[in-house]
Design an enzyme around this catalytic site. Structure first.
Site, PDB file in Angstrom:
ATOM      1  N   ASP A 201       0.871  -1.158   0.000  1.00  0.00           N
ATOM      2  CA  ASP A 201       0.000   0.000   0.000  1.00  0.00           C
ATOM      3  C   ASP A 201       0.918   1.219   0.000  1.00  0.00           C
ATOM      4  O   ASP A 201       2.112   1.125   0.291  1.00  0.00           O
ATOM      5  CB  ASP A 201      -0.928  -0.022   1.229  1.00  0.00           C
ATOM      6  CG  ASP A 201      -2.147   0.872   1.003  1.00  0.00           C
ATOM      7  OD1 ASP A 201      -3.163   0.661   1.679  1.00  0.00           O
ATOM      8  OD2 ASP A 201      -2.072   1.775   0.129  1.00  0.00           O
TER       9      ASP A 201
HETATM   10  C1  GLC Z   1      -4.270   4.371  -0.314  1.00  0.00           C
HETATM   11  C2  GLC Z   1      -5.192   3.190  -0.103  1.00  0.00           C
HETATM   12  C3  GLC Z   1      -5.128   2.190  -1.220  1.00  0.00           C
HETATM   13  C4  GLC Z   1      -4.895   2.942  -2.520  1.00  0.00           C
HETATM   14  C5  GLC Z   1      -3.487   3.510  -2.469  1.00  0.00           C
HETATM   15  C6  GLC Z   1      -3.174   4.369  -3.682  1.00  0.00           C
HETATM   16  O1  GLC Z   1      -3.680   4.740   0.889  1.00  0.00           O
HETATM   17  O2  GLC Z   1      -5.083   2.486   1.132  1.00  0.00           O
HETATM   18  O3  GLC Z   1      -6.382   1.475  -1.237  1.00  0.00           O
HETATM   19  O4  GLC Z   1      -5.026   2.054  -3.626  1.00  0.00           O
HETATM   20  O5  GLC Z   1      -3.251   4.249  -1.291  1.00  0.00           O
HETATM   21  O6  GLC Z   1      -3.991   5.489  -3.704  1.00  0.00           O
END
Ligand code: GLC
Length: 739
Positions: free
Chosen positions: A267
């Site tokens: 993430d």
């Molecule tokens: C965010 C979210 C994830 C998302 C990523 C990119 O923090 O937790 O679901 O795809 O970052 O935006």
């Protein structure tokens, strides 16, 4: 933006200077006809150490490097589960200001789950995958399948509810549909990301049975059946290790037991340590803010944990090239499946088919919770005036909510949909009723609305009641929204009840006009203290670009609602297991003390009647489910038992019913829920039509996870099959034994 040098001629592989090969020879890694792993090995053999490391981390906010020298393209990721996020600047979250990246917003995944129809999930995956493909994206950062543990989680709207079997059946077609476009689905957030409070740090403590029986099955189905090409690690910790580099989850379970051959993507900002990232199963690092970095620093990406620090460990011999090669192979496999897959279709964006799909899924996912005296559907021919009350009738909902926020090509709001449906046949009054959140922009996208209203709450209420009094029917459109502390990433809700004083407005409207239907635009359960005074309630979800048209279809009866709740609506927050056990939000640690008793499993174990049960949903027609039977009384260890039932449309309108099969283990040596969902079938029937529905039960569906043996066991003994149209509406049962 990405092209591949199509033909590269190489000296013949027979060694020596060889003969210059003919024009038609291409290196194996460039040859579509070569098996995937031949291409991977060939490409890997040509790459330097630096080039392999460069594959493993971001080069911008949403892309990672390819191998320019070899014509291996970059990997471009995009949010999110409900549609393709607008382009952002190279190294910022801010919008890039493109004018060609507006998209179709499909309904939130709670709405998709509420269809209980895998065909809708296939349509969804195909459609959103075509939009990702058209926008030349290689990885779609979705779907999310974290289990709905309690009603305050800010991101529940992005997921598929409280039941592992429903989530598992509904995630597989979505993944396949996306990947048929040559776009990787990246199933998220693996794992145990069931709250937003302290999400970047919280250490989740959960017993192995709940982990295996509740929180992992949807991920397992996405990987083993959906063949997902990517999985996103979650921010939180489990067993004290961050899930983006968690040995047990990533190496032992995902890549070991489940034979996942794809890529584990962090993430954004979920990586915290180079050695752990190397050894504990991470393959691609995105979104890090590493030591001494400022946002957008020119050399930022070289400082990533899997960048220069990794290279230094490789050069010093402290990190093995074998582990590096495994990561690089996975990323190359991803590239050959996506960016270098020349057989993939070309996709499409904002097509009539996608708009129709958004509307169809939305209409099929809406859940009619209550409908006394047939208040719904409104009969246009009988109405002169409708009063539409509530902020959610006009507020854009495709904007906001965190990373799933979208810049849509269009959004039809509930009021617009109602007005379009009635035309000049019915007069439509609109009153705000209350002022909630007047924010109209998020992340650079502005709805252009002006939601400011200087009236006092008393005046707003009086105006709404006056409109209700002069109308033949009243539609209240409220619920939650995508603002902070509502249905939004990064924080959890602070209250179970409706915000902004909506309860008082609903009470006043109920007193002013008995012909009232309350519509929720939301992604979470809420309290309904006025439920006995309101005849009709409809859960309309966050249903995307076609929200208003889909709502009008249901309100006026063009679509007969057939959705079923993918999660329980407790009467009170304390009726929820996680809340009752005092384990939300925890502090540095959160312990899932309720174990596998999540949702209806908790309610039934504790005999707590819900406000609306898992699997509940009414129709404008009526159905009869009868003659629940089995083809045998016992099941051998290798056999199967067939449970059947008759379902009949006993009303005067075509509609669909979801026949649900639950199984209860009557004599298990370890505690088990009263019953658990093990099958469902959505049947569409004309008035008077009937169908036989069958479910084949095999021993694997009877298993539970025995944590003393670290194995799945189906224990001989008595079982009960429950067949019904909701977890609290069982129409028949039949007992059988497992030999
Ligand atoms: C965010 C979210 C994830 C998302 C990523 C990119 O923090 O937790 O679901 O795809 O970052 O935006």
């Amino acid at each position: 933006m990405k092209n591949i040098s199509l033909l590269m001629t190489f000296a013949s592989m027979s060694g020596g200077c060889g003969r210059a090969s003919t024009e038609t020879d291409v290196a194996p890694y460039l040859d579509e006809d070569q098996p995937l792993d031949i291409r991977v090995e060939d490409a890997l053999s040509r790459m330097t150490l630096e080039e392999k490391v460069a594959l493993l981390h971001a080069q911008s906010k949403f892309s990672s490097a390819g191998v320019p020298r070899l014509g291996i393209p970059e990997v471009w990721c995009t949010d999110g589960p409900h549609g393709i996020r607008a382009e952002v600047l190279w190294d910022e979250w801010e919008q890039a200001g493109w004018t060609n990246d507006s998209c179709t917003a499909f309904p939130a995944l709670t709405c998709l789950a509420a269809t209980w129809n895998p065909e809708m999930s296939a349509l969804y995956g195909k459609s959103v995958g075509e939009e990702a493909r058209y926008r030349e994206k290689d990885v779609l950062l979705g779907p999310g399948v974290n289990i709905y543990r309690m009603p305050l989680n800010g991101r529940n709207f992005e997921y598929m509810g409280e039941d592992p079997f429903l989530s598992s059946r509904m995630v597989v077609p979505y993944v396949r549909g996306v990947q048929a476009n040559g776009v990787a689905a990246c199933v998220k957030h693996f794992a145990l990301n069931n709250q937003e409070t302290n999400r970047q740090q919280v250490n989740v403590v959960v017993d192995d049975r709940a982990l295996r029986e509740i929180y992992l099955p949807a991920f397992r189905a996405a990987v083993e059946e959906g063949k997902a090409w990517a999985v996103m690690g979650s921010y939180n910790r489990y067993k004290g290790e961050f899930c983006c580099h968690n040995h047990y989850l990533l190496n032992e379970i995902l890549k070991g037991e489940w034979n996942f051959d794809g890529v584990v993507i962090s993430d954004w900002g979920g990586v915290h340590d180079t050695k752990q990232a190397i050894e504990n199963g991470l393959d691609m690092e995105f979104g890090s803010w590493t030591d001494g970095l400022t946002w957008g620093a020119s050399n930022a990406y070289d400082n990533y944990y899997l960048a220069r620090p990794y290279l230094e460990l490789l050069r010093s011999g402290e990190a093995s090239e074998a582990t590096l090669d495994d990561k690089a192979r996975r990323v190359l496999r991803l590239i050959f499946r996506t960016a270098m897959n020349r057989r993939k279709p070309f996709g499409s964006l904002n097509s009539p088919e996608h708009i129709a799909a958004a509307r169809r899924i939305a209409g099929e996912g809406m859940v009619l919770l209550k409908n006394d005296n047939g208040v719904l559907p409104f009969d246009m021919s009988q109405l002169k005036t409708i009063a539409v009350i509530g902020e959610n009738a006009v507020k854009m909902m495709t904007v906001g909510g965190g990373s799933s926020s979208l810049k849509v090509h269009h959004e039809c709001t509930p009021l617009e949909g109602i007005r379009a449906a009635v035309g000049n046949r019915v007069k439509v009054l609109y009153e705000r009723g209350y002022v909630g959140d007047v924010t109209t922009s998020y992340n650079g996208v502005d709805s252009g609305q002006d939601l400011a209203d200087s009236r006092t709450s008393g005046q707003l209420l009086a105006d709404a009641v006056a409109a209700a009094r002069q109308a033949d029917a009243v539609l209240f459109v409220g619920g939650l929204n995508k603002s902070d502390y509502q249905d939004c990433e990064g924080a959890d809700r602070r209250e179970y009840g409706l915000p902004y004083g909506q309860d008082a407005v609903i009470e006043a409207l109920a007193a002013a006009n008995p012909r009232l239907a309350v519509v929720f635009v939301s992604g979470n359960a809420v309290a309904m203290p006025w439920i006995d005074r309101v005849p009709a309630v409809l859960e309309a979800w966050f249903s995307g670009s076609e929200a208003g048209n889909a709502l009008a279809d249901v309100v006026f009866g063009a679509v007969n609602p057939s959705g079923k709740l993918p999660f329980t609506f407790p009467v009170r927050l304390e009726d929820n297991g996680a809340i009752a056990m005092g384990e939300f939000p925890g502090d540095d640690t959160v312990t899932y003390r309720e174990g596998l008793f999540v949702g209806y499993r908790w309610h039934e174990a504790r005999q707590i009647a819900p406000l609306f049960a898992f699997g509940h949903g009414l129709s404008y027609t009526t159905f009869d489910v009868s003659d629940v039977r089995s083809d045998r009384a016992s099941l051998s260890a290798k056999g199967r038992i067939r449970i059947s039932a008759e379902v009949t449309n006993t009303g005067d309108m075509a509609g669909a019913e979801v026949v649900q099969l639950y199984i209860g283990d009557e004599e298990s040596s370890l505690p088990r829920p009263v019953k658990e969902l093990k099958g469902f079938r959505k049947v569409f029937l004309a008035p008077g039509e009937h169908q036989t529905v069958t479910f084949d039960i095999t021993p694997d569906l009877l298993q539970y996870y025995d944590d003393t043996k670290a194995a799945w066991v189906a224990e001989p003994g008595a079982f009960t099959a429950y067949v019904g149209t909701a977890s609290d509406n069982i129409c028949g049962t039949v007992g059988f034994t497992l030999e």
